[in-house]
Design an enzyme around this catalytic site. Structure first.
Site, PDB file in Angstrom:
ATOM      1  N   GLY A  53       0.848  -1.187   0.000  1.00 45.17           N
ATOM      2  CA  GLY A  53       0.000   0.000   0.000  1.00 45.17           C
ATOM      3  C   GLY A  53       0.878   1.229   0.000  1.00 45.17           C
ATOM      4  N   TYR A  96      -8.569  -6.897  -6.474  1.00 43.38           N
ATOM      5  CA  TYR A  96      -9.862  -7.310  -5.935  1.00 43.38           C
ATOM      6  C   TYR A  96     -10.093  -6.463  -4.684  1.00 43.38           C
ATOM      7  CZ  TYR A  96      -9.272 -11.160  -9.163  1.00 43.38           C
ATOM      8  OH  TYR A  96      -9.087 -11.899 -10.314  1.00 43.38           O
ATOM      9  N   ASP A 130       7.415   5.670  -3.156  1.00 46.33           N
ATOM     10  CA  ASP A 130       6.970   5.756  -1.766  1.00 46.33           C
ATOM     11  C   ASP A 130       8.167   5.894  -0.820  1.00 46.33           C
ATOM     12  OD1 ASP A 130       4.416   5.273  -2.802  1.00 46.33           O
ATOM     13  OD2 ASP A 130       4.652   3.113  -2.538  1.00 46.33           O
TER      14      ASP A 130
END
Length: 320
Positions: free
Chosen positions: A44, A115, A260
């Site tokens: 993430g 998903y 990130d």
């Protein structure tokens, strides 16, 4: 905050950075159609940023929602193992944790299947802002990914940007698999804008560093950093004009997570008193380490090495 001892992930006091977004369980294989074994990771963007911040010795917390399922437990354990606080990570018993699958072929080609529809994080809304604001972090990291998850997450991002007294850090993080959110109304509230040249055209209508910086200032953003991938980064010089720093990467095995890591390094250095040049150096070196190793955060240097790097770059480049 000067780099010091590793923060306790369960302690809420003196949080430097809160990342707000979605973390999912990643199932990875060379061929999704034939392989019987998968590598399992947690991924993430905002979680990755927090991981870099925590590795450098600052206190980071991750704000999100996960399902009451094994995947949610894995996300929580992964965050804690990275030294990231999880007191702002809520469990939604009515929804599941998002998952995605990545195929990395021998020729380097990648295919990703998400998903995440109906996931717990996609149900975040403005009510999640209260806990984040109550934590009184010095900086709040938000991205276009969160804003693209649905109207609830988008409203959460807007609420945080408009209500907080903290430094608002915006990474557009535009993704082909998600709708493109309108982030321009957030720019007047943004203290630090970190974006790629592949995103600057969509957000600001420019890719040339000088024009990107000028357009960001005109739109109301504060400090700007422009990432050029293998071409390095541009940061703000003393006069506000862009200065270039080349990439430090020598071997690229997996580019995912590099941006990130850069943002986490840059932000941690700026919060530690470093100049834009020193911060760009920290971010560039972290990004170079991450791309050398498969996985979003596996390439981050050990804590002691990371904090030495931070102290050296902040001191060498001066403050300001």
């Amino acid at each position: 905050m000067s780099p010091g001892t590793a923060p306790d992930p369960d302690v809420d006091a003196a949080i430097d950075v809160v990342g707000v977004g979605e973390a999912m369980v990643l199932m990875q294989a060379a061929d999704l159609g034939t392989d019987d074994r998968f590598e399992v990771h947690v991924a993430g963007a905002e979680l990755n940023v927090c991981a870099a911040v925590a590795r450098l010795g600052l206190a980071a917390a991750f704000a999100s929602r996960v399902g009451a399922d094994p995947h949610g437990e894995r996300v929580r354990r992964a965050a804690e193992a990275l030294g990231i606080g999880t007191s702002l990570l809520r469990t939604d018993p009515a929804r599941r944790t998002g998952v995605f699958f990545k195929e990395i072929r021998a020729d380097g080609a990648r295919r990703v299947h998400y998903y995440r529809d109906g996931s717990a994080a996609s149900a975040m809304d403005a009510s999640d802002a209260a806990a984040v604001l109550a934590a009184s972090p010095r900086a709040i990291v938000v991205s276009g990914i969160t804003a693209a998850l649905g109207e609830g997450p988008a409203e959460l991002v807007r609420t945080l940007c408009r209500a907080t007294g903290a430094l608002v850090v915006l990474d557009p993080n535009l993704r082909p698999a998600l709708p493109v959110p309108d982030l321009r109304p957030l720019l007047p509230y943004t203290g630090l804008l970190v974006l790629g040249q592949d995103e600057s055209q969509a957000l600001l209508g420019e890719t040339d560093p000088g024009r990107v910086f000028a357009a960001a200032r005109e739109a109301g953003a504060g400090e700007t950093v422009l990432k050029g991938g293998p071409d390095g980064v541009w940061f703000a010089g003393p006069d506000g004009s862009p200065r270039h720093l080349p990439s430090a990467a020598r071997t690229v095995r997996d580019p995912v997570g590099a941006g990130d890591a850069f943002l986490g390094g840059y932000l941690a250095a700026r919060l530690s008193g470093g100049s834009p040049e020193g911060a760009a150096t920290v971010g560039t070196l972290l990004a170079a380490r991450v791309v050398e190793t498969p996985g979003d955060t596996a390439g981050l240097p050990p804590a002691a090495e990371a904090r030495t790097l931070l102290a050296r770059c902040v001191t060498a480049a001066g403050t300001g």
